[in-house]
Enzyme design. Structure first.
Site, mmCIF file in Angstrom:
data_model
loop_
_atom_site.group_PDB
_atom_site.id
_atom_site.type_symbol
_atom_site.label_atom_id
_atom_site.label_comp_id
_atom_site.label_asym_id
_atom_site.label_seq_id
_atom_site.Cartn_x
_atom_site.Cartn_y
_atom_site.Cartn_z
ATOM 1 N N SER A 69 54.681 -56.176 -27.010
ATOM 2 C CA SER A 69 55.803 -55.240 -27.067
ATOM 3 C C SER A 69 55.347 -53.780 -27.016
ATOM 4 C CB SER A 69 56.583 -55.471 -28.361
ATOM 5 O OG SER A 69 57.170 -54.282 -28.796
ATOM 6 N N GLY A 82 54.035 -63.016 -27.493
ATOM 7 C CA GLY A 82 52.729 -62.600 -27.004
ATOM 8 C C GLY A 82 52.203 -61.356 -27.694
ATOM 9 N N TYR A 85 58.232 -46.017 -13.024
ATOM 10 C CA TYR A 85 57.282 -46.230 -14.117
ATOM 11 C C TYR A 85 56.463 -44.959 -14.276
ATOM 12 C CZ TYR A 85 54.822 -49.751 -16.899
ATOM 13 O OH TYR A 85 54.341 -50.516 -17.922
ATOM 14 N N PRO A 115 60.334 -63.140 -35.083
ATOM 15 C CA PRO A 115 59.689 -63.955 -34.049
ATOM 16 C C PRO A 115 58.578 -63.166 -33.363
ATOM 17 C CG PRO A 115 62.080 -63.936 -33.789
ATOM 18 C CD PRO A 115 61.745 -62.870 -34.770
ATOM 19 N N THR A 155 63.597 -59.947 -24.148
ATOM 20 C CA THR A 155 63.568 -58.519 -23.791
ATOM 21 C C THR A 155 64.133 -58.254 -22.403
ATOM 22 O OG1 THR A 155 61.343 -58.800 -22.934
ATOM 23 C CG2 THR A 155 61.555 -58.002 -25.195
ATOM 24 N N GLY A 193 64.945 -60.597 -30.637
ATOM 25 C CA GLY A 193 64.599 -61.242 -31.907
ATOM 26 C C GLY A 193 65.541 -60.939 -33.043
#
Lengths: 637, 682
Positions: free
Chosen positions: A219, A216, A557, A213, A295, A348
């Site tokens: 990833s 967008g 992050y 699959p 995800t 997926g």
């Protein structure tokens, strides 16, 4: 920009227009959107029963042939990129973003001083895809024949296949820039609706075809990489044409949406009806609803709206065993382990998410950015912790470290008036000289408040009062807003870096509060040390920000990037450093991922993350749902 | 920097060591006062937030860990938290240092005067100083000096002050506190005091560990302590103590700092101030309690020549690189880090292993003076029954041979090559007149009082044979303490040599078995890293093959013609220990009475050994060393041949497994073949 237009009028229309300008990720002039957004013909081929209500479906961003508007070997729209103009000044091209067409005077110096990069040393990308470098497709004739009879469009073209062979990990983009292409899907299909997907999956099972699959394509976990050992025909199932809002239920404040819709379209279409989901991951321009579900995505404004698992009410998924969905849309159930949680984060490996019922909210009346400067990162973290403790976090609150603060500064566009630059100078003087903040230690928190005007202002005061207790000084809306612009353009910036021998990437984790400072310090230091050990000639950029707060911890992050001149195999070095950094994250009590997912990139740590029994549980679900590994992207397990 | 994993080099000869500079040289030419008042601006840790020692105390008292323990104790005992907090505060008061620059300056002045009188030179490797300076700025630093003398920590601070480095805070034993004035002065020069034993006292442990950790984490100052725990009376490195090492590694393991730099420092004295004091202590003449007046009595030391000191600042060892691949740090993820927990076995092993590596790093950079070799030769000669000592020329010849051998083994030997060997030998001998004398061209230990001037440490002339033996033993043990300085160079080859000697066949596996047995037996005596049998064996083989003493193929170990001399020397070096352990075994079999306790063990075994020495059945007076006797007992306890019986007061009785002890003795004596080793095979 948030506050200025909504001050006097609260009419729904006004708000909607204003809202548009905010979310669409700084798309310029969203009102006359035709200039930038490509209209795609509504397609609904053949037999799909039409259950749509009044929501129109034109004005979608993503065409079937994505390469028509997007880069095949870099981030985002083809017309938007950073470059150095003839005068040697950095400039952002195109018309889509607030930064578009602007000169960014500080960027060159920053790039040179941070990385030791030089405009003289260019590492240009291969401009055009060389189709001869692409392996001819492995075609499963029987599958293709039967598929043709269903009328679902598909393609064997090299460009289509290459586009869907990768996400945006550094090594993936680096290889594309070098024109190197490995195992790629053998064909692309574009289902139009749930039933199309059911047919495709049935045929794939019947003919033993591998399905991957594709939503967008944003990833960053190697999830879209085709397993090189896969010998079956690989079919990329592109959901982009399943992009309709099927209905909006104003009584329950939910909307039924097809999974292929990308974030910006979803928000724009809902905004037209006065609603929003409030789910805004940094990739929302391109990432899709189905991708978020697969995800376990997280949005910047999760403090108000929640993460994807909080937003989703119902999921319909097509698996090789059949369709899995719940029978009702109750807001919470006690019916054993939640089957949604097998789908969310399945990456997926189990099937294709086709339709999702998602919560919606009326659009906020008022929005306001803000920022706070802290004398150092420690104080900043202490403040965020207090905010979380008092559960008064604004829609978004992010704390950037000193390096990132400087980075943000370098992205400041040229100011038009002398007055503004004078004001800036004055502000700087006040903070560094009068307040005694060390410019090499200070850090900044960016804030976004949402809600009705009254409450926002009240909320704002509460947060600034807490900040003051930790030595924080309010530093204006501009600084705050610039911080959020950065998240949209950072991916474009990487492409610029790669033009000049700088490679980099971001990664994230979540960690308990008491570990936040330790993990930030240690991971950054580990990156610096590993780069040095691996022979990187220049000190790397190693920086972090705390991007989300929770009751029991935070999401951190990291960005890291370095100048790879003098290295024979930069990607390998890069991967070693990234690997070491992840080890450091885990050793410091961080999670394997907060929202990027595992994919194939982080799979090796899954067992220690969820325990052997946990792996067994996941594996047995996979074995039951997909015994022949039709969904063979080999993520996660 | 600091990323090199400590030690483990294939060829010790290739080891690069820095050069030394004499720091007293400048002191002899410029003003001590000006030096003591110099501008002192050390480079500090990059993340340092400077704070006063009073703030430091507050940080300790406010720390999560301490508050947790206080709450726990309050719940357990019913005492109010306020009371326990007050107690914690008192403990801290007793413990904490009060570093003051003025006191340091005073010491700098006074010590300059003393050092210049007592020592010829204090040599420091300045490259090591530079590395240290770098290390201090990058990560928190732990200084780990070897411990041979009271001088050690004054000397360390003196050096760091001289080179403008951050002054350390030093963990010192509480016994110093006995010396009122001096104790306080040491406190003001950076010492903090810890009780020698506080076994179950949770509060004390919490205060202590938190105090050390907070100083370390904040980079307040380098933390200094002695891995060996106490001064080594024998000049052999002692089995490392793990308590403080555990504490300083903890912040790294729990991710509170990115890394910790551990800097082994090797301090070698050409002549130890406490020379005969130690020997007497080992022989059972109790050590004088530390007291200020005692220190003043020691001032007659000032009139003697103690040669030079070498201080080698080793390569900083990164805790991170030590832990790499060994410790899974995520084990701390699931329990809040401030809750004290007994370290997991994995961590204990890691800390233990690290401690051994660090002590070996200290050993490797110990400077050996020619006298160390001479002492070894003279002791062997004396034990061989020679009454007249050695001809000076013969001694010189042998010393040159041994010099070359030890260099091949990687010894850090300071033998001036530009001076003829005979000169080197006579110079060395003259510095140690109290232990050795030359008459009619023969060199011998000053075992008989005749002619020798009264040594300050010696008792009155002997009257009984026992007393005479004791006097001889003082000299022998003093000499042995110099020989011991070189033991770390020879120990692995010596174990192999003894194994070859004992083995009936020359099969490699058989020899390895014997080697492992001996190694295991003596692992309380020498620094032998647990679990490194094979590595040690290979190193020993490598060295002996390289020096041409052995030929080794897949199956067999063969002694070459010229190897006999080397092997004989090496076997003799281990022999006193072999015989000593046998003696202890024999004692336990023959004379250990029912109620033998650990406390009674040493006097009893000493009596037993004295008897054997007087009767001439035992030739090594050094077996009288209580250190050896205790080590032997520790080994037997470890091997299960002797057991500690619990109960009956504090002193547990010892239960001897006669059969096992007997068989160990016979195996040591080569009468029994080595049994199959428990674990390792080659």
């Amino acid at each position: 920009m948030a506050s200025n237009s909504s001050g006097d009028s609260s009419s729904r229309h006004q708000t909607a227009r204003h809202r548009l300008s905010v979310i669409a990720g700084h798309l310029q002039r969203p009102a006359d959107s035709n200039a930038a957004v490509l209209a795609v013909e509504c397609k609904a081929q053949g037999t799909t029963p039409n259950i749509r209500t009044g929501v129109r479906s034109e004005g979608r961003t993503v065409p079937r042939r994505r390469q028509e508007i997007m880069k095949w070997n870099g981030w985002g729209y083809s017309d938007s990129r950073f470059l150095f103009n003839k005068k040697g000044q950095a400039e952002f091209t195109g018309k889509r973003y607030r930064l578009s067409g602007m000169i960014i005077p500080g960027l060159k110096d920053w790039l040179e001083s941070t990385f030791g990069a030089s405009l003289q040393h260019k590492a240009p990308a291969t401009p055009i895809l060389n189709s001869s470098a692409v392996q001819p497709p492995t075609v499963n004739e029987a599958f293709v024949e039967e598929l043709r009879s269903t009328g679902v469009p598909f393609s064997h073209e090299a460009e289509d296949r290459v586009f869907r062979s990768h996400g945006h990990c550094l090594h993936e983009i680096f290889a594309l820039r070098e024109g190197k292409i490995g195992r790629i899907p053998d064909m692309v299909v574009w289902p139009n609706c749930h039933n199309d997907v059911v047919k495709i999956v049935e045929l794939a099972c019947k003919h033993n075809v591998c399905l991957i699959p594709y939503g967008g394509g944003t990833s960053v976990s190697s999830a879209l990489e085709c397993p090189p050992e896969e010998t079956r025909s690989i079919v990329s199932l592109d959901t982009s044409q399943m992009n309709r809002i099927l209905w909006i239920d104003e009584k329950n404040l939910t909307a039924r949406v097809e999974s292929g819709i990308v974030g910006q379209d979803l928000e724009r279409l809902l905004n037209e009806s006065g609603y929003c989901t409030g789910h805004e991951p940094d990739s929302m321009e391109f990432s899709s609803l189905g991708g978020w579900v697969a995800t376990r995505a997280s949005g910047m404004k999760k403090n108000i709206y929640g993460n994807i698992e909080d937003l989703v009410v119902h999921i319909k998924t097509v698996t090789p065993r059949g369709v899995i969905e719940k029978s009702c849309q109750g807001p919470r159930m006690s019916t054993g382990p939640d089957i949604h949680h097998f789908i969310m984060g399945s990456e997926g490996t189990l099937g294709v998410v086709t339709e999702v019922t998602i919560k919606i909210r009326p659009m906020p009346e008022y929005q306001k950015y803000g920022s706070v400067v802290f004398p150092n990162f420690e104080q900043g973290v202490a403040c965020l912790r207090e905010v979380a403790k008092q559960r008064c976090a604004p829609a978004s609150i992010r704390l950037m470290d000193n390096e990132q603060f400087k980075f943000g500064h370098a992205l400041k566009p040229q100011v038009s008036s002398i007055f503004t630059s004078f004001l800036d100078g004055l502000k700087k003087f006040y903070i560094t000289k009068f307040k005694g903040f060390d410019p090499n230690h200070l850090c900044v928190a960016t804030l976004l408040f949402e809600g009705d005007r009254e409450k926002v202002l009240q909320h704002e005061k509460q947060v600034y009062d807490i900040a003051a207790k930790f030595g924080g000084l309010a530093a204006g809306e501009d600084n705050g807003q610039r911080g959020y612009i950065m998240t949209f353009v950072i991916a474009y910036l990487r492409d610029l870096g790669m033009d000049y021998y700088v490679i980099g990437e971001s990664f994230e984790t979540s960690v308990p509060w008491d570990r936040v400072l330790d993990i930030c310090r240690n991971v950054k230091a580990r990156i610096v040390r590993e780069c040095k050990d691996k022979g990187v000639q220049f000190p790397p950029l190693s920086t972090c920000r705390v991007t989300q707060t929770y009751d029991a911890g935070a999401c951190v992050y990291f960005y890291f990037a370095f100048n790879y001149r003098g290295l024979s195999d930069p990607v390998h070095v890069y991967e070693q450093v990234e690997h070491a950094a992840r080890e450091e994250v885990l050793a410091n009590g961080g999670s394997l991922s907060h929202h990027h997912g595992v994919g194939k990139l982080r799979k090796e740590w899954m067992r220690e993350t969820v325990s052997t029994v946990g792996m067994g549980m996941l594996q047995s679900v996979k074995d039951y749902v997909d015994p022949n590994n039709i969904f063979g992207n080999r993520n996660l397990l | 920097m600091a990323s090199k994993v400590v030690y483990s080099h294939r060829d010790p000869m290739l080891k690069k060591r820095d050069d030394f500079e004499d720091m007293l040289e400048e002191r002899r030419t410029t003003s001590d006062l000006r030096y003591a008042l110099k501008c002192y601006t050390p480079a500090l840790y990059k993340g340092l937030t400077p704070c006063k020692s009073s703030e430091l105390k507050n940080m300790v008292l406010q720390s999560d860990q301490l508050l947790y323990v206080i709450n726990q104790l309050s719940k357990e005992t019913g005492t109010s938290t306020d009371e326990i907090e007050a107690e914690a505060s008192a403990i801290l008061e007793e413990m904490a240092h009060r570093l003051q620059l003025s006191t340091v300056r005073f010491f700098a002045f006074a010590l300059s005067k003393v050092f210049k009188t007592v020592f010829r030179s204090i040599c420091v490797n300045e490259e090591g100083i530079q590395r240290l300076q770098q290390a201090i700025q990058e990560h928190p630093v732990v200084l780990l000096p070897s411990h041979r003398s009271y001088m050690d920590f004054l000397l360390m601070s003196y050096i760091l002050y001289t080179y403008d480095l951050a002054l350390p805070v030093i963990a010192a034993g509480m016994d110093f506190m006995g010396m009122k004035v001096v104790g306080e002065m040491l406190r003001m020069s950076g010492a903090f005091f810890i009780r020698r034993s506080f076994g179950g006292d949770k509060l004390y442990w919490a205060v202590f560990s938190e105090y050390v950790k907070i100083m370390l984490k904040n980079g307040y100052a380098p933390v200094e302590f002695f891995l060996e725990g106490t001064r080594s009376r024998t000049a052999k490195s002692l089995t490392p103590k793990l308590g403080l090492l555990n504490i300083v590694l903890d912040p790294f393991l729990k991710g509170e700092v990115f890394d910790v730099n551990l800097v082994p420092v090797s301090i070698s004295y050409e002549r130890i101030l406490e020379e005969t004091l130690y020997a007497r202590e080992l022989l059972g003449v109790p050590k004088p309690k530390e007291s200020t007046s005692g220190l003043f009595k020691a001032r007659k030391i000032l009139s003697e020549d103690y040669g030079s000191i070498h201080v080698y600042f080793g390569q900083p060892v990164s805790a991170r690189s030590l832990a790499e691949g060994r410790v899974n740090r995520s084990q701390f993820n699931l329990i809040p880090r401030h809750i004290p927990r007994k370290p997991a076995e994995e961590i204990q092993d890691f800390v233990n292993d690290s401690a051994y590596r660090l002590v070996r790093a200290q050993e490797e950079n110990m400077v050996l003076k020619p006298w160390v070799l001479l002492a070894s030769l003279l002791l062997q000669n004396q034990a061989a029954g020679s009454k007249q000592g050695m001809q000076l020329e013969e001694l010189t010849d042998q010393a040159v041979w041994l010099r070359d051998l030890s260099r091949q083994f990687g010894a850090f030997l300071h033998w001036p090559d530009n001076i003829p060997p005979s000169k080197v030998v006579s110079c060395s001998l003259s510095l140690h007149q109290s232990l050795v004398r030359i008459s009619e061209g023969r060199v011998q230990l000053t075992l008989e009082q005749a002619g020798g001037r009264a040594d300050p440490g010696l008792p009155l002339p002997a009257v009984t044979p026992e007393e005479e033996l004791l006097n001889r033993a003082v000299i022998v043990l003093s000499c042995a303490s110099y020989r011991n300085q070189a033991l770390h160079v020879f120990i692995r080859p010596a174990l192999l040599a003894s194994a070859v000697h004992a083995a009936s066949v020359n099969r490699k596996q058989e020899i390895f078995n014997t080697f492992s047995f001996l190694r295991n037996m003596f692992s309380d005596e020498f620094i032998l890293r647990p679990g490194a049998e094979v590595q040690d064996f290979e190193e020993a083989c490598y060295l002996l093959v390289k020096s041409g003493a052995l030929q080794i193929n897949q199956q067999q170990v063969l002694v070459t013609d010229r190897g006999h001399r080397t092997l004989a020397f090496l076997t003799s070096i281990l022999d006193p220990f072999v015989q000593g352990y046998q003696m202890v075994c024999r004692f336990l079999c023959e004379e250990a009475a029912e109620g033998l306790t650990e406390k009674l063990f040493v006097p009893a075994v000493r009596k037993f050994i004295t008897k054997h020495l007087l009767s001439g059945r035992l030739k090594y007076a050094e077996v009288l060393s209580s250190d050896l006797q205790k080590n032997a007992l520790a080994a037997l306890l470890r091997l299960g041949a002797v057991q500690r019986l619990r109960g009956r007061g504090e002193q547990g009785a010892l239960k001897v497994n006669t059969v096992m002890v007997n068989s160990l003795e016979d195996t040591l004596g080569g009468k029994l073949p080595t049994q199959k080793p428990v674990a390792a095979r080659l």
